[in-house]
Structure formats: C-alpha cells, structure tokens
Design a protein around this motif. Sequence first.
Motif, short mmCIF file in Angstrom:
data_model
loop_
_atom_site.label_atom_id
_atom_site.label_comp_id
_atom_site.label_asym_id
_atom_site.label_seq_id
_atom_site.Cartn_x
_atom_site.Cartn_y
_atom_site.Cartn_z
N SER A 116 0.83 -1.21 0.00
CA SER A 116 0.00 0.00 0.00
C SER A 116 0.87 1.26 0.00
O SER A 116 0.58 2.23 -0.72
N ILE A 117 1.94 1.25 0.80
CA ILE A 117 2.83 2.41 0.85
C ILE A 117 3.58 2.57 -0.46
O ILE A 117 3.82 3.70 -0.93
N ARG A 118 3.95 1.46 -1.09
CA ARG A 118 4.65 1.54 -2.38
C ARG A 118 3.76 2.20 -3.43
O ARG A 118 4.23 3.06 -4.21
N MET A 119 2.48 1.82 -3.43
CA MET A 119 1.56 2.45 -4.38
C MET A 119 1.38 3.93 -4.07
O MET A 119 1.29 4.77 -4.99
N ALA A 120 1.33 4.28 -2.78
CA ALA A 120 1.20 5.69 -2.41
C ALA A 120 2.44 6.48 -2.84
O ALA A 120 2.33 7.64 -3.29
N ILE A 121 3.62 5.90 -2.72
CA ILE A 121 4.86 6.58 -3.13
C ILE A 121 4.85 6.85 -4.62
O ILE A 121 5.19 7.95 -5.08
N VAL A 162 13.38 21.45 -3.42
CA VAL A 162 13.42 22.65 -2.57
C VAL A 162 14.17 22.40 -1.27
O VAL A 162 14.14 23.24 -0.37
N GLY A 163 14.82 21.22 -1.15
CA GLY A 163 15.67 20.97 0.02
C GLY A 163 15.07 20.10 1.08
O GLY A 163 15.62 20.01 2.20
N GLY A 164 13.96 19.45 0.80
CA GLY A 164 13.35 18.56 1.80
C GLY A 164 14.21 17.32 2.04
O GLY A 164 14.72 16.71 1.10
N THR A 165 14.39 16.97 3.28
CA THR A 165 15.20 15.80 3.63
C THR A 165 14.40 14.52 3.47
O THR A 165 13.17 14.55 3.35
N ASP A 166 15.12 13.39 3.48
CA ASP A 166 14.43 12.10 3.40
C ASP A 166 13.51 11.89 4.60
O ASP A 166 12.45 11.28 4.47
N ALA A 167 13.94 12.35 5.77
CA ALA A 167 13.10 12.22 6.97
C ALA A 167 11.79 12.98 6.81
O ALA A 167 10.72 12.51 7.21
N TYR A 168 11.88 14.18 6.19
CA TYR A 168 10.68 14.99 5.97
C TYR A 168 9.74 14.30 4.99
O TYR A 168 8.52 14.29 5.19
N VAL A 169 10.31 13.73 3.94
CA VAL A 169 9.50 13.04 2.93
C VAL A 169 8.92 11.74 3.48
O VAL A 169 7.80 11.35 3.18
N ARG A 170 9.70 11.06 4.32
CA ARG A 170 9.30 9.76 4.84
C ARG A 170 8.15 9.86 5.85
O ARG A 170 7.34 8.95 5.98
N ARG A 171 8.09 10.97 6.58
CA ARG A 171 7.19 11.08 7.72
C ARG A 171 5.71 10.82 7.40
O ARG A 171 5.06 10.03 8.11
N PRO A 172 5.13 11.42 6.34
CA PRO A 172 3.70 11.15 6.09
C PRO A 172 3.41 9.70 5.74
O PRO A 172 2.33 9.18 6.09
N PHE A 173 4.35 9.05 5.09
CA PHE A 173 4.13 7.64 4.75
C PHE A 173 4.19 6.76 6.00
O PHE A 173 3.46 5.77 6.11
N LEU A 174 5.07 7.11 6.94
CA LEU A 174 5.13 6.36 8.20
C LEU A 174 3.83 6.50 8.98
O LEU A 174 3.30 5.52 9.52
N TYR A 175 3.32 7.71 9.03
CA TYR A 175 2.04 7.91 9.72
C TYR A 175 0.91 7.19 9.00
O TYR A 175 0.01 6.63 9.63
N GLY A 176 0.95 7.19 7.66
CA GLY A 176 -0.08 6.49 6.90
C GLY A 176 -0.06 4.99 7.18
O GLY A 176 -1.11 4.36 7.38
N GLY A 177 1.13 4.40 7.22
CA GLY A 177 1.23 2.97 7.52
C GLY A 177 0.79 2.66 8.94
O GLY A 177 0.12 1.65 9.19
N MET A 178 1.17 3.53 9.89
CA MET A 178 0.76 3.32 11.27
C MET A 178 -0.75 3.40 11.42
O MET A 178 -1.37 2.57 12.11
N LEU A 179 -1.38 4.38 10.77
CA LEU A 179 -2.84 4.51 10.83
C LEU A 179 -3.53 3.32 10.17
O LEU A 179 -4.54 2.81 10.67
N LEU A 180 -2.96 2.84 9.06
CA LEU A 180 -3.56 1.70 8.37
C LEU A 180 -3.49 0.44 9.26
O LEU A 180 -4.46 -0.32 9.35
#
Length: 325
Positions: A216-221, A234-252
């Motif tokens: 599910s996360i792979r499809m979202a990415i 624009v300079g976003g770090t991997d941690a910044y990009v990763r965060r919403p997907f981590l929350y999405g997986g945790m909620l799922l």
Amino acid sequence: MAKSTRSRGAIGSKIGLMSRFRSLLSHHRATLHDSFLRMLREPVQTFMSSAVIAIALSLPATLYLAVENIRQLEGSFESFSQITVYVKQEAAQQQIQQLHNQLLAMPQVADVTYISAEQALSEFKAVSGFGSALEHLENNPLPAVFVIEPGLAEHMTVDQTDALLAEIKSLPAIDDVQIDMLWLQRLRGLTQMGQKIAVALAAVLGLGVLLIIGNSIRMAIHSRRDEILIVKLVGGTDAYVRRPFLYGGMLLGAMGSLGSALLLFAGFCWLAESVEHLSRLYNSEYRLLGPSVQEFLALLAIGAILGLFGSWVAVSRHLKDIKPR
C-alpha cells in the motif's frame, strides 16, 4: 559582563530549542492529520486494506483467546486431579488403617480422604434414585475407597503421575486404582501446543500484514512521485518526505487491528450466550472469556507497530530511487 552575555546566550539557546521542538511537534500533528485525511479520500482502498489486515490479525488473536478459555476451563475442574483407590472387600480394618498411613507417608500425596463401604452405599442411595431397590441387597457391593489429592497436581507430568500410580498399586489390600488427572494433563499439553501454534501463526500472518502495508505504501509513493521530487528539489530531507508515509502505515495498521478487535468482540457476543446455556446444563459456572481491555490495547499497539515497521521498510526501499535530476 561576560557572565551576563553567557547567561543571555544560554537563555537564547533554550528558547531556540523550545521553538524548534514546538515547530517539530506542530509539523508531526499536521502530518498525522493530513495522512488521515488522505486515507479518507480513498475509502475503498483504505477499507479493503484494513479489512485484509483485520482478518489476518483476527486468526491468531482468536486462537489465543481459544487457548485462554481452555486454560480457564482447566481451573474449573480441580476435582479431576484426584486418585481414587478401591480397597479389597475382604480387607480388615487394621489393614485399611495401615494403608491409610502408608498413603499419607508418600511425599507426592497432599491429602487422603477415607470413604467406608457403608458411607459409599449411603451416598449412592441418595444420588442414584434406587434407594428402595438397594435395600433388598443381601451384601454391600461397594468397596471402601481412598480419595487421594496429589501435591502440586497441576505441575505433575504424566511420567510422575504414572510413577505415583505404580507405587500405590504396589501396596497390599488394594483392588484397583483410577486416576482422573491424565485427561487434564493431556488437555494442558494440547493448550501448550495451541500456544505455540498461535505464536507461529501470528508470526506468519504478521509478515503478511507487513507485505500488505508495504505494498500500500509503495503504491502511495508512486502516486505521489512528482510531489516527492518537488519537495526534494526545494531541500526537503528524506526524513521529511518519509514522515507522512510512516504515519499512513501506522494509521492503516491501527485501523486493521481495530477491525480485528471488532470481529473478536462480535464473535464473543455470538458465542457467549450459547456457551453459558451449555454450562448451565452441566451445572457449571463456566463463562466464555472475552478480550480484555489490556488485550484490546495490545492488539491496537501490535497493528500500529506492524504498520509503522512495514511502511518504514517500503519507504526506505523505494524512496532512494526517487532523485531529482
């Protein structure tokens, strides 16, 4: 003057640290809220993924509850951990007293209760309903009985029980020995095997949950690939990009475990009345054991942790392939 400068610098550092902490906390809160809203915008996919996770988590959880109910059933049959010793009818009173002392002297025996032949016949008349017919018997057909309570019966193995049984049989003036504990020990062996099967099933289906959430996360990415590229430009770090997907997986994962808990509760409500009715027919106080609050919270935590870990693996694997040119 130098001390005052250092003091102002320390205060400024603390204020800056608190400001960054509040900013990070605010961003986490906003990311969690946004991840939840994204799931609501795709209700069909969210429901299907959550339903599959709920079914996967329900199977080991149901087996765990079944094992716990069997263990509860074991505790309601204390009288079945007894050994019944039948004395020969021709045994003299002196032999019976000697036998009583020998049984009490055994280290594996906690208590011995003697029931005479007359007392056994009186009790049989009271409970059998054949009292008038039994009065015409010339001789008492029932033997004297010793009821033995083994010490720490719940911890005795089958081999130890067999050894105790053989020792009792070797005593004089004994006609027969019956033990009602073996089936209970076999039941305990089955519950131990059931616990191991539940752990193995939970491990296998937990891996399945990881794969479901990872997919599910792979499809979202892939669906948000352009958004990720812009954030990185624009300079976003991997941690910044990763965060919403981590929350999405945790909620799922949490939603799936919530669905699993609802399935367990529905099954408990469906079976509880039938089990209670069957228990009353056997004059028992046994009641079906449902999921407790602690087990409910543990199931939610397991689902959320699996979701977080599965999304972390998926994001770490696929995010490195998305790089701005």
